[in-house]
Design a protein around this motif. Structure first.
Motif, PDB file in Angstrom:
ATOM      1  N   GLN A   8       0.799  -1.217   0.000  1.00 41.08           N
ATOM      2  CA  GLN A   8       0.000   0.000   0.000  1.00 41.08           C
ATOM      3  C   GLN A   8       0.833   1.269   0.000  1.00 41.08           C
ATOM      4  OE1 GLN A   8      -2.457  -0.319   3.400  1.00 41.08           O
ATOM      5  NE2 GLN A   8      -0.798  -0.653   4.835  1.00 41.08           N
ATOM      6  N   ASN A   9       2.091   1.137   0.439  1.00 46.09           N
ATOM      7  CA  ASN A   9       2.928   2.321   0.492  1.00 46.09           C
ATOM      8  C   ASN A   9       3.528   2.694  -0.845  1.00 46.09           C
ATOM      9  OD1 ASN A   9       2.531   2.627   3.237  1.00 46.09           O
ATOM     10  ND2 ASN A   9       4.184   1.184   3.695  1.00 46.09           N
ATOM     11  N   VAL A  10       3.686   1.693  -1.729  1.00 47.92           N
ATOM     12  CA  VAL A  10       4.302   1.973  -3.017  1.00 47.92           C
ATOM     13  C   VAL A  10       3.321   2.782  -3.860  1.00 47.92           C
ATOM     14  CG1 VAL A  10       5.244   0.942  -5.113  1.00 47.92           C
ATOM     15  CG2 VAL A  10       5.679  -0.127  -2.905  1.00 47.92           C
ATOM     16  N   PRO A  11       3.760   3.915  -4.415  1.00 46.77           N
ATOM     17  CA  PRO A  11       2.840   4.768  -5.154  1.00 46.77           C
ATOM     18  C   PRO A  11       2.181   4.037  -6.314  1.00 46.77           C
ATOM     19  CG  PRO A  11       5.094   5.632  -5.235  1.00 46.77           C
ATOM     20  CD  PRO A  11       5.125   4.422  -4.388  1.00 46.77           C
ATOM     21  N   LYS A  12       0.888   4.302  -6.470  1.00 47.30           N
ATOM     22  CA  LYS A  12       0.171   3.712  -7.601  1.00 47.30           C
ATOM     23  C   LYS A  12       0.407   4.572  -8.824  1.00 47.30           C
ATOM     24  CE  LYS A  12      -3.785   1.527  -5.302  1.00 47.30           C
ATOM     25  NZ  LYS A  12      -3.091   0.344  -4.911  1.00 47.30           N
ATOM     26  N   ILE A  13       0.678   3.911  -9.932  1.00 45.67           N
ATOM     27  CA  ILE A  13       0.904   4.632 -11.178  1.00 45.67           C
ATOM     28  C   ILE A  13      -0.285   4.352 -12.085  1.00 45.67           C
ATOM     29  CG2 ILE A  13       2.428   4.879 -13.180  1.00 45.67           C
ATOM     30  CD1 ILE A  13       3.847   5.699 -10.626  1.00 45.67           C
ATOM     31  N   ASN A  14      -1.015   5.389 -12.441  1.00 51.48           N
ATOM     32  CA  ASN A  14      -2.237   5.167 -13.215  1.00 51.48           C
ATOM     33  C   ASN A  14      -2.128   5.534 -14.683  1.00 51.48           C
ATOM     34  OD1 ASN A  14      -3.746   4.200 -10.946  1.00 51.48           O
ATOM     35  ND2 ASN A  14      -3.688   6.301 -10.199  1.00 51.48           N
ATOM     36  N   SER A  15      -1.086   6.253 -15.033  1.00 51.38           N
ATOM     37  CA  SER A  15      -0.922   6.590 -16.443  1.00 51.38           C
ATOM     38  C   SER A  15       0.554   6.814 -16.739  1.00 51.38           C
ATOM     39  CB  SER A  15      -1.694   7.866 -16.775  1.00 51.38           C
ATOM     40  OG  SER A  15      -1.050   8.956 -16.123  1.00 51.38           O
ATOM     41  N   GLU A  16       0.837   6.792 -18.033  1.00 51.89           N
ATOM     42  CA  GLU A  16       2.225   7.011 -18.439  1.00 51.89           C
ATOM     43  C   GLU A  16       2.694   8.380 -17.963  1.00 51.89           C
ATOM     44  OE1 GLU A  16       3.242   5.790 -22.349  1.00 51.89           O
ATOM     45  OE2 GLU A  16       5.045   7.028 -22.423  1.00 51.89           O
ATOM     46  N   GLN A  17       1.773   9.359 -17.980  1.00 54.89           N
ATOM     47  CA  GLN A  17       2.141  10.713 -17.548  1.00 54.89           C
ATOM     48  C   GLN A  17       2.544  10.719 -16.073  1.00 54.89           C
ATOM     49  OE1 GLN A  17       2.569  13.186 -19.726  1.00 54.89           O
ATOM     50  NE2 GLN A  17       3.512  14.200 -17.977  1.00 54.89           N
ATOM     51  N   GLU A  18       1.804   9.951 -15.263  1.00 54.10           N
ATOM     52  CA  GLU A  18       2.143   9.874 -13.836  1.00 54.10           C
ATOM     53  C   GLU A  18       3.529   9.281 -13.623  1.00 54.10           C
ATOM     54  OE1 GLU A  18      -2.183   9.093 -11.878  1.00 54.10           O
ATOM     55  OE2 GLU A  18      -0.465   8.147 -10.903  1.00 54.10           O
ATOM     56  N   LEU A  19       3.808   8.244 -14.416  1.00 55.73           N
ATOM     57  CA  LEU A  19       5.122   7.603 -14.326  1.00 55.73           C
ATOM     58  C   LEU A  19       6.211   8.594 -14.706  1.00 55.73           C
ATOM     59  CD1 LEU A  19       6.819   5.014 -13.945  1.00 55.73           C
ATOM     60  CD2 LEU A  19       6.411   4.487 -16.337  1.00 55.73           C
ATOM     61  N   ARG A  20       5.923   9.302 -15.808  1.00 60.05           N
ATOM     62  CA  ARG A  20       6.885  10.296 -16.281  1.00 60.05           C
ATOM     63  C   ARG A  20       7.135  11.365 -15.196  1.00 60.05           C
ATOM     64  NH1 ARG A  20       8.223  10.164 -21.448  1.00 60.05           N
ATOM     65  NH2 ARG A  20       6.410   8.996 -22.097  1.00 60.05           N
ATOM     66  N   ASN A  21       6.048  11.813 -14.586  1.00 57.71           N
ATOM     67  CA  ASN A  21       6.168  12.813 -13.531  1.00 57.71           C
ATOM     68  C   ASN A  21       6.967  12.277 -12.348  1.00 57.71           C
ATOM     69  OD1 ASN A  21       4.712  14.573 -15.052  1.00 57.71           O
ATOM     70  ND2 ASN A  21       2.768  14.235 -13.965  1.00 57.71           N
ATOM     71  N   PHE A  22       6.694  11.016 -12.019  1.00 58.70           N
ATOM     72  CA  PHE A  22       7.418  10.421 -10.893  1.00 58.70           C
ATOM     73  C   PHE A  22       8.918  10.371 -11.189  1.00 58.70           C
ATOM     74  CE2 PHE A  22       9.440   7.190  -8.435  1.00 58.70           C
ATOM     75  CZ  PHE A  22       8.845   7.261  -7.190  1.00 58.70           C
ATOM     76  N   LEU A  23       9.265   9.882 -12.381  1.00 59.86           N
ATOM     77  CA  LEU A  23      10.690   9.719 -12.712  1.00 59.86           C
ATOM     78  C   LEU A  23      11.389  11.077 -12.783  1.00 59.86           C
ATOM     79  CD1 LEU A  23      10.644   6.813 -15.339  1.00 59.86           C
ATOM     80  CD2 LEU A  23      11.003   6.683 -12.875  1.00 59.86           C
ATOM     81  N   LYS A  24      10.613  12.125 -13.074  1.00 61.35           N
ATOM     82  CA  LYS A  24      11.204  13.470 -13.117  1.00 61.35           C
ATOM     83  C   LYS A  24      11.631  13.933 -11.734  1.00 61.35           C
ATOM     84  CE  LYS A  24       9.282  15.659 -17.189  1.00 61.35           C
ATOM     85  NZ  LYS A  24       8.035  16.261 -17.652  1.00 61.35           N
ATOM     86  N   THR A  25      11.001  13.380 -10.691  1.00 56.88           N
ATOM     87  CA  THR A  25      11.361  13.806  -9.339  1.00 56.88           C
ATOM     88  C   THR A  25      12.701  13.221  -8.890  1.00 56.88           C
ATOM     89  OG1 THR A  25      10.269  11.939  -8.288  1.00 56.88           O
ATOM     90  CG2 THR A  25       8.925  13.916  -8.668  1.00 56.88           C
TER      91      THR A  25
END
Lengths: 324, 286
Positions: A8-25
């Protein structure tokens, strides 16, 4: 896009954009710093009782591998015998971490291991169109299913480097998620997924860090450097970057993920350098075959010869270890 | 005007075709015959020996399978290269042992001739050292000499002339590699410079890397490791004391090392003692 929902702690990724945003951090890797730190840690001198401990630990972490077109059932059987009892003259040597073979030889390996008292040695299979990964998803899933059904409890999958490098990271993510779901479904959650990043093709350390996070978010249990078919393979700075990734991921989201360097680790010295890296980067918790493996074939003989040298006090010879 | 500072040579070890410093970082001082400082050659440790042995063992695979003719050609090439560097060796021998120009010159000539002599033997060995054996059955029965493996060499240190080190080194190294063996030569402690200069010759003679490895340093430090090392298949003890030879025989028994001492420079015995006799039975009429 499917979210793995492993913890439950691992962030849920719902779209490619979310993944992209995450990796940008993610902060970029200090290339010079990583190389210098890896080189500095490689100068650590491990001697006497610590060395003996390190050798035994390294043996227990070896994924004894044979991935040749010329593999035969006979060769797999001798490999299994070696995995269970690496030194036939010395029962105090621990068994290796796993046996790693191509799909069609998994059943033979599993049967042989069980027959010779190695039921606690898992069989890892390289599935998903190893080593290039160039096949349709249908084939990759069938490949994985075949391996699990033959008795593999660890799946080493390759990512689609072409897609990753051309920015199609959603595809890479989805593939890992789907393979993981298939493995969970077929094995009832008992089998592990190792994701091979093939760092030799990822060009930069930044890409290694991004790919590591991508794999971890998608549900990998292990991240593995290379297939062993591409050079460079498991270089020290790359392993360092991956170890930092699993350390930070565990710190942030509470899920411990393993690391498996593979390719180019041939001597005891190389293996001990890896253990130093693990201890100094990820920490002692990772010095465990459950969280650190070394993909190798010729390494085991060198470890055994060094072990004999430590025990006997003189240099041993390749005549006293088994031929692979 | 400032006077020019001479560029001095760093004497390193010769392992696997490369000139490397000792892993231990050590060196030791040697003096010439008049007690003046000459050079700081590397002082090899047991780990340098280990590296040299693994290089020799790896090189053995290719060198033992090279044709005898090819090995002979390479030995002859070494003689050619040595001839080209004659002046360097002459002046080094004079500096190291204080002999006259004439003696040094003659020693270098003898060393070159010795390479040629052994070069000629390489493709004649199996005829002289082997045999077609008479047997009372329908078989041909052949015995041929085959190389052993990695041989450690302590060259003779007692010289006939006042110098004699180059000749002794060639006399022990040439027969070993002539046979198809590979060598780890531990140069005489007091006169290592000619051995290291010979390494420069070997490095430019088409001799594959690792076939001849040369270490300098204190032999007493290395003797016990040579004796016990399981990948060394034979030892030429010509330059060792009797007690050291006994020590090597005792520890070398573990892997049945061939251990020999030689008196003369030029003999087929020097080649054949580090070879194994292989016998083959071939049925007649099949």
């Amino acid at each position: 896009m499917i979210s793995p929902g492993i913890s439950q702690n691992v962030p849920k990724i719902n779209s490619e954009q979310e993944l992209r945003n995450f990796l940008k951090t993610l902060s970029p890797v200090d290339q010079v710093g990583a190389q210098a730190r890896a080189a500095m840690l490689a100068t650590r001198s491990i001697k006497t009782t610590s060395k003996l401990w390190a050798i035994d630990t390294a043996i227990s972490m070896v994924d004894l591998t044979t991935l040749e077109g010329a593999d035969t059932p006979g060769k797999i059987k001798t490999l299994c015998a070696k995995a269970v009892r690496p030194d036939p003259t010395d029962s105090s040597v621990p068994h290796v971490g796993a046996v790693c073979v191509y799909n069609d030889l998994v059943a033979i390996a599993r049967k042989e291991l069980d027959a010779i008292g190695g039921s606690d040695v898992p069989v890892a299979a390289v599935a998903t169109a190893f080593p290039s990964g160039r096949a349709s998803m249908k084939v990759k899933l069938a490949d994985t299913k075949d391996a699990i059904e033959s008795g593999a409890t660890e799946i080493d999958m390759v990512i689609d480097r072409g897609a990753f490098l051309s920015g199609n990271i959603g595809l890479v993510f989805d593939e890992i998620v789907e393979i993981k779901a298939t493995i969970n479904e077929l094995s009832g959650g008992r089998a592990h997924l190792k994701v091979i990043l093939e760092t030799g093709e990822l060009v930069t350390y930044d890409n290694v860090r991004k790919a590591s996070y991508l794999a971890m978010l998608a549900g990998a249990d292990f991240i593995k450097t290379s297939t062993g078919k591409v050079n460079p393979a498991a270089t020290a700075p790359v392993v360092l970057v991956m170890l930092e990734a699993v350390r930070d991921f565990c710190h942030d989201y509470g899920r411990m993920i393993g690391v498996k360097p593979a390719g180019g680790i041939r001597t005891t010295k190389d293996a001990i350098k890896q253990l130093v890296l693990v201890n100094e980067t990820a920490g002692e918790k990772w010095l465990d075959p459950k969280y650190f493996r070394i993909g190798a074939s010729s390494l085991l003989n060198d470890l055994l010869m060094q072990r004999m040298k430590m025990k006997n006090g003189y240099y041993s010879s390749a005549n006293y270890v088994t031929i692979d | 005007m400032m006077s020019r500072i001479e560029v001095m040579k760093t004497y390193k070890l010769f392992i696997n075709g490369a000139f490397v410093r000792s892993e231990s970082g050590r060196s030791y001082e040697i003096k010439n015959s008049k007690g003046k400082f000459l050079a700081n050659p590397a002082q090899a440790s047991r780990k340098d020996l280990r590296d040299a042995v693994s290089a020799a063992k790896t090189a053995f695979i290719g060198w033992s399978e090279a044709t005898a003719y090819n090995r002979g050609q390479i030995l002859y090439r070494i003689a050619e290269m040595l001839e080209g560097r004659r002046d360097q060796f002459v002046s080094e021998i004079i500096a190291q042992s204080g002999v006259t120009q004439k003696i040094a010159d003659s020693e270098v000539s003898q060393a070159i001739d010795l390479w040629v002599w052994y070069a000629g033997w390489s493709d004649k060995l199996s005829s002289v050292g082997g045999n077609q054996n008479p047997i009372a059955a329908q078989f041909y029965n052949f015995t041929t000499p085959e190389p052993l493996g990695a041989i450690a060499i302590f060259p003779n240190q007692k010289a006939k002339s006042a110098s004699g080190t180059l000749l002794n080194i060639v006399a022990s190294l040439a027969p070993v590699i002539c046979a198809g063996n590979t060598a780890i030569l531990i140069a005489p402690q007091s006169a290592p410079l000619t051995a290291m200069s010979l390494a420069e010759v070997l490095a430019t003679s088409d001799l594959p890397a690792g076939v001849a490895n040369i270490l300098t340093g204190k032999s007493e430090e290395l003797v016990s490791w040579v004796g016990s090392h399981m990948e060394i298949d034979g030892v030429d003890c010509s330059g060792l004391s009797n007690s050291d030879q006994v020590a090597i025989k005792v520890s070398g028994a573990e892997n049945l090392k061939r251990i020999h001492k030689f008196a003369d420079d030029k003999s087929t015995e020097r080649i054949l003692k580090f070879m194994e006799q292989k016998t083959v039975w071939q049925p007649i009429g099949i």
